[in-house]
Scaffold this active site. Structure first.
Site, PDB file in Angstrom:
ATOM      1  N   HIS A 272      27.918 -11.951 -24.826  1.00  0.00           N
ATOM      2  CA  HIS A 272      28.798 -12.342 -25.688  1.00  0.00           C
ATOM      3  C   HIS A 272      28.892 -11.230 -26.959  1.00  0.00           C
ATOM      4  O   HIS A 272      27.926 -10.885 -27.243  1.00  0.00           O
ATOM      5  CB  HIS A 272      28.552 -13.623 -26.252  1.00  0.00           C
TER       6      HIS A 272
ATOM      7  N   LYS B 145      36.805 -17.599 -17.317  1.00  0.00           N
ATOM      8  CA  LYS B 145      36.719 -19.039 -16.990  1.00  0.00           C
ATOM      9  C   LYS B 145      35.453 -19.789 -17.118  1.00  0.00           C
ATOM     10  O   LYS B 145      34.197 -19.098 -17.287  1.00  0.00           O
ATOM     11  CB  LYS B 145      37.182 -19.228 -15.609  1.00  0.00           C
TER      12      LYS B 145
ATOM     13  N   GLU C  39      26.356  -3.612 -25.714  1.00  0.00           N
ATOM     14  CA  GLU C  39      26.305  -4.667 -24.456  1.00  0.00           C
ATOM     15  C   GLU C  39      25.748  -3.598 -23.198  1.00  0.00           C
ATOM     16  O   GLU C  39      24.857  -4.160 -22.565  1.00  0.00           O
ATOM     17  CB  GLU C  39      27.554  -5.211 -24.443  1.00  0.00           C
TER      18      GLU C  39
ATOM     19  N   ASN D 187      30.777  -3.869 -18.303  1.00  0.00           N
ATOM     20  CA  ASN D 187      29.340  -4.349 -18.169  1.00  0.00           C
ATOM     21  C   ASN D 187      28.792  -4.478 -16.888  1.00  0.00           C
ATOM     22  O   ASN D 187      27.761  -4.022 -16.508  1.00  0.00           O
ATOM     23  CB  ASN D 187      29.173  -5.761 -18.880  1.00  0.00           C
TER      24      ASN D 187
HETATM   25  C1  GRF Z   1      32.592  -7.939 -23.419  1.00  0.00           C
HETATM   26  O1  GRF Z   1      32.816  -7.718 -24.698  1.00  0.00           O
HETATM   27  C2  GRF Z   1      31.793  -9.214 -22.953  1.00  0.00           C
HETATM   28  O2  GRF Z   1      30.863  -9.215 -24.079  1.00  0.00           O
HETATM   29  C3  GRF Z   1      32.561 -10.064 -23.046  1.00  0.00           C
HETATM   30  O3  GRF Z   1      33.824  -9.528 -22.242  1.00  0.00           O
HETATM   31  C4  GRF Z   1      33.794  -8.313 -22.449  1.00  0.00           C
HETATM   32  C5  GRF Z   1      33.899  -7.838 -21.220  1.00  0.00           C
HETATM   33  O4  GRF Z   1      33.981  -6.427 -21.014  1.00  0.00           O
HETATM   34  N1  GRF Z   1      32.081 -11.535 -22.561  1.00  0.00           N
HETATM   35  P1  GRF Z   1      33.904  -5.489 -19.526  1.00  0.00           P
HETATM   36  O5  GRF Z   1      34.945  -6.140 -18.687  1.00  0.00           O
HETATM   37  O6  GRF Z   1      32.790  -5.829 -19.339  1.00  0.00           O
HETATM   38  O7  GRF Z   1      34.452  -3.984 -20.072  1.00  0.00           O
END
Ligand code: GRF
Length: 208
Positions: A110, A92, A180, A14
């Protein structure tokens, strides 16, 4: 100018999606100024270093108490002139002094449709197992403002996807991750353009 601080504990996909959007000019007046991780092995730190973004490993374990940790965190954020925080797989909980210092300027993504399937224990594949186990026909991703409770702040953006009859937690997680990567940069763009107004404990107004 949105000076974004990214907090990430894992892979950092992300973070990379946000960085790509910034680099491609899809989020005007924004830059990522620092990546902070509690996990020294986080892929997010590797990506940051590869792409010449300051990367900091900072963990509560390095400090005697919460106060010292939060002071160190705030001083890093100040040093890099962070004025907006995006949690991108940060495992965290942020303490109240950080939430207060960045009131309504911290966002999280999320991998489910909040307010369902959020909160303690709802991370990684656990979320998708719970969704499939519940018999839900849909899941999706949610971008929300971070407040003192896990996954409970005002919702900025959601996108839903249909759950296939033979869906597994792993297949669902892949589909949702793709969502996402699209909606997180988009939600941050709205922030950068001043289009997000938090007008209550649970409500956000998004100006078109
Ligand atoms: C994602 O699925 C996000 O929704 C959650 O943690 C994951 C992180 O994935 N909060 P990445 O490290 O961005 O690949």
């Amino acid at each position: 100018m949105l000076n974004i601080g990214i907090f990430a504990s894992g892979k950092g996909s992300n973070f990379e999606a946000i960085l790509d959007a910034v680099t491609q000019g899809k989020i005007p007046d924004a830059r990522i100024v620092v990546v902070i991780s509690n996990n020294s092995n986080a892929g997010a730190l590797v990506i940051a270093k590869d792409r010449q973004i300051p990367a900091v490993h900072l963990s509560r374990k390095q400090f005697a108490d919460d106060n010292e940790f939060n002071e160190a965190l705030i001083s890093i954020l100040q040093k890099h002139q962070v004025n907006f925080i995006a949690l991108a797989g940060y495992m965290k909980k942020l303490d109240p002094p950080i939430i207060k210092a960045f009131k309504n300027r911290i966002v999280n993504i999320h991998p489910a449709l909040l307010p369902a399937f959020g909160g303690t224990g709802m991370y990684g594949l656990h979320v998708h197992e719970a969704v499939i186990g519940s018999g839900c026909r849909y899941s999706g991703a949610t971008v929300h403002i971070v407040n003192e409770e896990y996954d409970a702040g005002p919702i900025i953006m959601q996108e839903r996807i249909e759950i296939a009859p033979d869906e597994t937690a792993t297949s669902l997680s892949k589909k949702i991750l793709a969502v996402e990567h699209r909606i997180y940069p988009e939600a941050i763009r709205l922030f950068a353009e001043g289009k997000i107004l938090v007008n209550g404990l649970h409500r956000v107004t998004v100006t078109p």
